[in-house]
Design a protein around this motif. Structure first.
Motif, PDB file in Angstrom:
ATOM      1  N   GLY A  52       0.775  -1.232   0.000  1.00  0.00           N
ATOM      2  CA  GLY A  52       0.000   0.000   0.000  1.00  0.00           C
ATOM      3  C   GLY A  52       0.805   1.279   0.000  1.00  0.00           C
ATOM      4  O   GLY A  52       0.215   2.371   0.021  1.00  0.00           O
ATOM      5  N   LEU A  53       2.146   1.200  -0.062  1.00  0.00           N
ATOM      6  CA  LEU A  53       2.947   2.418   0.007  1.00  0.00           C
ATOM      7  C   LEU A  53       2.717   3.306  -1.216  1.00  0.00           C
ATOM      8  O   LEU A  53       2.498   4.515  -1.073  1.00  0.00           O
ATOM      9  N   GLU A  58       0.351   8.130  -3.837  1.00  0.00           N
ATOM     10  CA  GLU A  58      -0.469   8.684  -4.911  1.00  0.00           C
ATOM     11  C   GLU A  58      -1.714   9.379  -4.379  1.00  0.00           C
ATOM     12  O   GLU A  58      -2.205  10.334  -4.975  1.00  0.00           O
ATOM     13  N   ALA A  59      -2.224   8.884  -3.239  1.00  0.00           N
ATOM     14  CA  ALA A  59      -3.469   9.436  -2.699  1.00  0.00           C
ATOM     15  C   ALA A  59      -3.286  10.861  -2.190  1.00  0.00           C
ATOM     16  O   ALA A  59      -4.205  11.682  -2.255  1.00  0.00           O
ATOM     17  N   SER A  66       2.505  13.845  -6.033  1.00  0.00           N
ATOM     18  CA  SER A  66       2.482  13.407  -4.647  1.00  0.00           C
ATOM     19  C   SER A  66       3.013  14.515  -3.734  1.00  0.00           C
ATOM     20  O   SER A  66       4.084  15.071  -3.969  1.00  0.00           O
ATOM     21  N   VAL A  67       2.267  14.840  -2.685  1.00  0.00           N
ATOM     22  CA  VAL A  67       2.675  15.903  -1.762  1.00  0.00           C
ATOM     23  C   VAL A  67       4.005  15.583  -1.083  1.00  0.00           C
ATOM     24  O   VAL A  67       4.877  16.467  -0.967  1.00  0.00           O
ATOM     25  N   PRO A  68       4.242  14.341  -0.601  1.00  0.00           N
ATOM     26  CA  PRO A  68       5.565  14.060  -0.020  1.00  0.00           C
ATOM     27  C   PRO A  68       6.713  14.293  -1.000  1.00  0.00           C
ATOM     28  O   PRO A  68       7.768  14.800  -0.615  1.00  0.00           O
ATOM     29  N   ILE A  69       6.494  13.945  -2.277  1.00  0.00           N
ATOM     30  CA  ILE A  69       7.533  14.194  -3.274  1.00  0.00           C
ATOM     31  C   ILE A  69       7.726  15.698  -3.472  1.00  0.00           C
ATOM     32  O   ILE A  69       8.852  16.195  -3.581  1.00  0.00           O
ATOM     33  N   ALA A  70       6.617  16.436  -3.504  1.00  0.00           N
ATOM     34  CA  ALA A  70       6.699  17.892  -3.645  1.00  0.00           C
ATOM     35  C   ALA A  70       7.491  18.506  -2.487  1.00  0.00           C
ATOM     36  O   ALA A  70       8.334  19.380  -2.692  1.00  0.00           O
ATOM     37  N   LEU A  71       7.239  18.031  -1.277  1.00  0.00           N
ATOM     38  CA  LEU A  71       7.968  18.539  -0.112  1.00  0.00           C
ATOM     39  C   LEU A  71       9.459  18.238  -0.221  1.00  0.00           C
ATOM     40  O   LEU A  71      10.308  19.074   0.112  1.00  0.00           O
TER      41      LEU A  71
END
Length: 373
Positions: A52-53, A58-59, A66-71
């Protein structure tokens, strides 16, 4: 570095300077290829083995990113943009030998080279071919900042060129997509592909990956120098935040490869087919741009910046567009994901190639706007 009365740089001093650059690298910098390889492997394994990672990453998204990637990208880009001397940008905007070649390389030659390679090497794989063409249309505005800085390129020039790429990206991406995926193939009697992408989606991407860190870097320098002075800002503050760029880079790489780890490891032969045109593309664009920069008389720093900004691609945008248009499990999306799999190690290697070539610049034809070593 000094020059003799004829204006020629002493080769012995240049070699010594190159050794000095390497000697000043931190442990993190010196072993960067190893850390990046480890981050890529960790991401691939995490994406395949942690249930589920990729769905979770993606969610949590904005504009298909992806917000984590953006950060991670924001953390990566902020320290470098905080180092830019914004009061010297006019020395870049006046340099037409740099600006016009960059625009032509990025928005004329780059997409055309990728189009030709995709059709020549993937004639039987239309989904992957379309994905690669999308990668070629997405000009780099993010990680190129890191590669340029590691190669001792011109920070101010990089800031101007990625800003120009951002403007052209919003204006031209959709039109170029229509041209290379529908109009040109139709003229040549080749199969066409539809691309549905909004200017708003591209504008959000530009705002996230360039606008926010650029504004933060500018405000940090302006108010930091006003409060404590330039000497404190450059000798005390910048060294403290500098390592954040590489930490953000490694974090972003882990997440990028975790997001599509199962897709990459589950299609090894497809990855090889996609990788070949990408390898040729990066080599041709970087080497051609480097040769052009030297031919028109740019100094080492701006030649390096020209080469990296022309060779890099905005794979975050390419992946987002491919997913939004064709779906997360599409071949187009896989081609976008393979982009950073090839681009990251290749451009890291080119950083070291660039530093090795530094000694060949026996003389600068123009004064560099900042002495950064």
């Amino acid at each position: 570095m000094t020059a003799d009365p004829t204006g020629t740089t002493n080769p012995t001093e240049t070699t010594t300077e190159n050794r000095g650059v390497v000697g000043k690298l931190s442990t993190l910098d010196r072993f960067l290829p190893l850390w990046i390889a480890a981050a890529m492997v960790a991401g691939l394994l995490a994406g395949r083995w942690i249930p589920g990672l990729n769905t979770t990453l993606e969610a949590i998204s904005v504009g298909g990113i992806s917000v984590p990637i953006a950060l991670g990208l924001l953390v990566m880009m902020y320290p470098v943009l905080a180092k830019v001397r914004y009061d010297r940008l006019d020395t870049v905007t006046r340099d037409h030998r740099l600006l016009w070649p960059s625009l032509v390389l990025n928005w004329v030659l780059g997409p055309a080279v990728m189009f030709a390679l995709a059709w020549a090497l993937l004639p039987d794989l239309p989904e992957y071919r379309t994905g690669l063409i999308i990668v070629g249309l997405a000009r780099c505005i993010a990680m190129v900042i890191i590669w340029n800085d590691l190669a001792c390129g011109d920070r101010e020039a990089a800031a101007v060129l990625v800003a120009l790429n951002s403007v052209f990206q919003v204006i031209a991406f959709g039109a170029l997509g229509w041209f290379y995926l529908e109009l040109l193939p139709g003229w040549l009697g080749l199969p066409t592909a539809d691309l549905d992408v909004s200017a708003w989606q591209i504008a959000v991407n530009v705002l996230i990956f360039l606008g926010i860190p650029l504004l933060a870097g500018y405000l940090t320098r302006r108010f930091g120098e006003r409060a404590k002075g330039r000497a404190w800002y450059e000798s005390r503050f910048l060294p403290r935040i500098g390592p954040l760029a590489l930490y953000g880079l490694l974090f972003t790489i882990v997440l990028l490869f975790a997001l599509q780890g199962e897709q990459i490891t589950g299609n090894p032969l497809d990855v090889v087919r996609i990788a070949l045109p990408l390898l040729i593309y990066f080599a041709v664009m970087w080497a051609g741009s480097y040769a052009l920069g030297k031919a028109v008389g740019l100094n080492y720093e701006r030649t390096t910046t020209l080469a990296f900004t022309a060779a890099g691609n905005n794979f975050e945008l390419a992946i987002a567009v491919a997913i939004a248009t064709f779906g997360a499990t599409s071949g187009q999306a896989l081609a976008g994901v393979v982009g950073p799999l090839i681009e990251v190690p290749v451009l890291v290697a080119l950083v070291y190639v660039s530093l090795a070539l530094r000694r060949r610049f026996a003389a600068s034809t123009e004064p560099h706007p900042s002495d950064r070593q």
